[in-house]
Design a protein around this motif. Structure first.
Motif, PDB file in Angstrom:
ATOM      1  N   THR A  73      22.193  56.472  20.579  1.00 24.59           N
ATOM      2  CA  THR A  73      22.229  56.306  19.130  1.00 24.59           C
ATOM      3  C   THR A  73      21.787  54.889  18.793  1.00 24.59           C
ATOM      4  OG1 THR A  73      23.616  56.515  17.151  1.00 24.59           O
ATOM      5  CG2 THR A  73      24.638  55.566  19.107  1.00 24.59           C
ATOM      6  N   ASP A 111      24.855  50.676  14.221  1.00 31.95           N
ATOM      7  CA  ASP A 111      26.313  50.782  14.179  1.00 31.95           C
ATOM      8  C   ASP A 111      26.818  51.592  12.992  1.00 31.95           C
ATOM      9  OD1 ASP A 111      26.545  49.119  16.434  1.00 31.95           O
ATOM     10  OD2 ASP A 111      26.353  47.331  15.164  1.00 31.95           O
ATOM     11  N   GLY A 112      25.943  52.270  12.294  1.00 35.98           N
ATOM     12  CA  GLY A 112      26.357  53.046  11.129  1.00 35.98           C
ATOM     13  C   GLY A 112      26.763  54.459  11.503  1.00 35.98           C
ATOM     14  N   ALA A 113      26.392  55.404  10.656  1.00 32.13           N
ATOM     15  CA  ALA A 113      26.742  56.808  10.874  1.00 32.13           C
ATOM     16  C   ALA A 113      26.139  57.310  12.187  1.00 32.13           C
ATOM     17  CB  ALA A 113      26.246  57.653   9.701  1.00 32.13           C
ATOM     18  N   ALA A 114      26.948  58.012  12.979  1.00 30.80           N
ATOM     19  CA  ALA A 114      26.516  58.466  14.302  1.00 30.80           C
ATOM     20  C   ALA A 114      25.322  59.411  14.220  1.00 30.80           C
ATOM     21  CB  ALA A 114      27.680  59.138  15.024  1.00 30.80           C
ATOM     22  N   GLU A 115      25.357  60.361  13.262  1.00 25.73           N
ATOM     23  CA  GLU A 115      24.260  61.331  13.147  1.00 25.73           C
ATOM     24  C   GLU A 115      22.957  60.632  12.796  1.00 25.73           C
ATOM     25  OE1 GLU A 115      23.056  65.410  10.683  1.00 25.73           O
ATOM     26  OE2 GLU A 115      25.017  64.462  10.377  1.00 25.73           O
ATOM     27  N   LEU A 116      23.034  59.689  11.871  1.00 28.18           N
ATOM     28  CA  LEU A 116      21.842  58.929  11.498  1.00 28.18           C
ATOM     29  C   LEU A 116      21.346  58.107  12.679  1.00 28.18           C
ATOM     30  CD1 LEU A 116      19.798  57.830   9.473  1.00 28.18           C
ATOM     31  CD2 LEU A 116      21.519  56.130   8.773  1.00 28.18           C
ATOM     32  N   GLY A 117      22.267  57.468  13.399  1.00 30.87           N
ATOM     33  CA  GLY A 117      21.884  56.662  14.554  1.00 30.87           C
ATOM     34  C   GLY A 117      21.182  57.474  15.618  1.00 30.87           C
ATOM     35  N   THR A 118      21.663  58.709  15.843  1.00 30.18           N
ATOM     36  CA  THR A 118      21.020  59.587  16.831  1.00 30.18           C
ATOM     37  C   THR A 118      19.599  59.928  16.403  1.00 30.18           C
ATOM     38  OG1 THR A 118      23.139  60.546  17.524  1.00 30.18           O
ATOM     39  CG2 THR A 118      21.151  61.823  17.993  1.00 30.18           C
ATOM     40  N   ASN A 119      19.432  60.276  15.126  1.00 25.05           N
ATOM     41  CA  ASN A 119      18.099  60.625  14.627  1.00 25.05           C
ATOM     42  C   ASN A 119      17.148  59.430  14.686  1.00 25.05           C
ATOM     43  OD1 ASN A 119      18.610  63.332  14.052  1.00 25.05           O
ATOM     44  ND2 ASN A 119      19.419  62.868  12.009  1.00 25.05           N
TER      45      ASN A 119
END
Length: 206
Positions: free
Chosen positions: A107, A110-118
Motif C-alpha cells: 500500500t 498513510d491514508g485510507a488503506a483501500e486508496l493506498g493499495t490502488n
C-alpha cells in the motif's frame, strides 16, 4: 542405474544452484530429482541440466517445484568437466550498473488503506512498461504479497517478461505465510537486498 534426490528447499539466492552444481561436479547420475521452492530457481536449474545433456521435466504443487532429469542416451560424456560458474550466475549476480525497484509495502501512503493499495498498484503498473533487463526488483515486508496474485502479480510478470530479475525477501515470505501461494520471485536474504541497493546506479522505492 544411478538415481539421486536433492532437496533444495528453504535456500536463498544462488544456494540451490550451487548445491546442484557442486554435486554434479563430483558425479553425473543417470537420473536426478530436485525439489525447490522458487520458479526462477526451477527454471535456472532446468536450463543447467539441459546444457549437461539431461532431458528435463518439471511440475509444481503447493509452492514446491519438482524437477526430474534423465541423462540422454546421446549426451556427451562430460562427467570430468566441472560446470562453469556462469551457469550459477543466471539467478542472482548483483553488480554495478543495474537499477533497483524496491517494493517494501503493498500500500502507498498513510491514508485510507483501500486508496493506498490502488495507488501502489497504479504506480507499479505505470512503471512496468519502462522496466527492462537492466533492472532488479526486490520485494520485502508486505511487498512480497504482490507476488501471490491480482494486478500486482500481473505487473510483476510484465516486468519479468521485459527482462527484469525479481527477488523476494525470505523472512518476509515466512512471516506472511505465503510460501505456497506466491508465484514469482527468487528468495534472497535481507543482506542480499542491501548489497543490491548499495550497488544500484538508480533506486526507486515504493
Amino acid at each position: 542405474m544411478s538415481h539421486t534426490k536433492l532437496d533444495c528447499r528453504d535456500m536463498v539466492g544462488t544456494a540451490p544452484l550451487l548445491k546442484v552444481k557442486r554435486y554434479l561436479d563430483a558425479d553425473r547420475p543417470e537420473k536426478l530429482d530436485i525439489l525447490v521452492d522458487s520458479l526462477s530457481i526451477s527454471d535456472s536449474i532446468s536450463r543447467m541440466l539441459a546444457k549437461l545433456g539431461y532431458e528435463v521435466d518439471s511440475a509444481q504443487e503447493a509452492g514446491i517445484w519438482y524437477i526430474s532429469g534423465s541423462l540422454s542416451e546421446n549426451a556427451e560424456d562430460n562427467s570430468e568437466q566441472p560446470i562453469s560458474e556462469e551457469a550459477v550466475q543466471t539467478v542472482f549476480a548483483p553488480n554495478d550498473g543495474r537499477s533497483l525497484l524496491l517494493i517494501a509495502t503493498d500500500t502507498l501512503g498513510d491514508g485510507a488503506a483501500e486508496l493506498g493499495t490502488n495507488l501502489l498498484l497504479e504506480a507499479l503498473e505505470g512503471l512496468a512498461p519502462h522496466i527492462n533487463s537492466t533492472w532488479d526488483i526486490a520485494l520485502l515486508n508486505s511487498g512480497v504479497r504482490l507476488s501471490t496474485g491480482g494486478r500486482g502479480l500481473e505487473a510483476l510478470i510484465t516486468c519479468e517478461k521485459n527482462g527484469a530479475k525479481i527477488f523476494a525477501d525470505a523472512n518476509s515470505i515466512v512471516f506472511y505465510g505465503i510460501a505456497a501461494s506466491r508465484c514469482i520471485g527468487t528468495k534472497i536474504s535481507m543482506q542480499d537486498i542491501i548489497l543490491m541497493a548499495a550497488n544500484a546506479t538508480k533506486l526507486i522505492r515504493l
